[in-house]
Write an enzyme that holds these catalytic residues in place. Structure first.
Site, PDB file in Angstrom:
ATOM      1  N   GLU A 270       0.828  -1.210   0.000  1.00 21.04           N
ATOM      2  CA  GLU A 270       0.000   0.000   0.000  1.00 21.04           C
ATOM      3  C   GLU A 270       0.860   1.257   0.000  1.00 21.04           C
ATOM      4  OE1 GLU A 270      -2.880   1.968  -0.871  1.00 21.04           O
ATOM      5  OE2 GLU A 270      -3.653   0.060  -0.128  1.00 21.04           O
TER       6      GLU A 270
ATOM      7  N   GLU B 127       1.407   6.432  -7.094  1.00 21.09           N
ATOM      8  CA  GLU B 127       0.343   7.376  -7.436  1.00 21.09           C
ATOM      9  C   GLU B 127       0.809   8.821  -7.296  1.00 21.09           C
ATOM     10  OE1 GLU B 127      -3.193   6.531  -5.246  1.00 21.09           O
ATOM     11  OE2 GLU B 127      -3.627   4.743  -6.427  1.00 21.09           O
TER      12      GLU B 127
END
Length: 133
Positions: free
Chosen positions: A79, A86
């Site tokens: 994550e 991102e």
């Protein structure tokens, strides 16, 4: 988020240890940033905090416990990497672009498979604890 320069380490830290000290400080900065700004990281960290004490009751032996905790740590690691990808994509190309969307989707798919693996490990351990498996 910039947290400043790392505090000076012990005076007797030669090159390798000084590098490790700085790397640890960078890790603290990444943990602070992720936990303060990213909803997915906050949610998965909350699940890990709840699951940690539960793992002692679910695990039937030390290796099952290692798998349970390891799966949670792996999920958090993936994550954090997804978040880094991102953010880098948004920085490099802030406007919408198909290649950036595909890159983000691929990173998200990595998180999805980590969630599946974590779920599989926890379900198998729970079934073993209950004597079903």
């Amino acid at each position: 988020m910039t947290i400043g320069k790392p505090p000076p380490g012990p005076a007797l830290m030669p090159g390798g240890l000084a590098r490790i000290w700085r790397a640890c400080w960078n890790t603290v900065g990444g943990l602070r940033e992720g936990l303060s700004t990213e909803a997915a990281i906050k949610q998965e960290a909350a699940v890990a905090l709840i699951a940690f004490p539960v793992s002692f009751f679910v695990a039937t032996n030390i290796w099952v416990w290692v798998a349970l905790i390891g799966s949670l740590l792996l999920l958090l690691a993936i994550e954090f990497l997804n978040t880094a990808i991102e953010r880098l994509c948004d920085h490099v190309h802030p406007e919408r672009h198909d290649d950036i969307r595909i890159t983000k989707d691929l990173a998200s798919a990595g998180v999805f498979f980590a969630i599946l693996l974590t779920g599989l490990i926890w379900i198998a351990a729970l079934l073993a604890r209950l004597g079903i498996f």
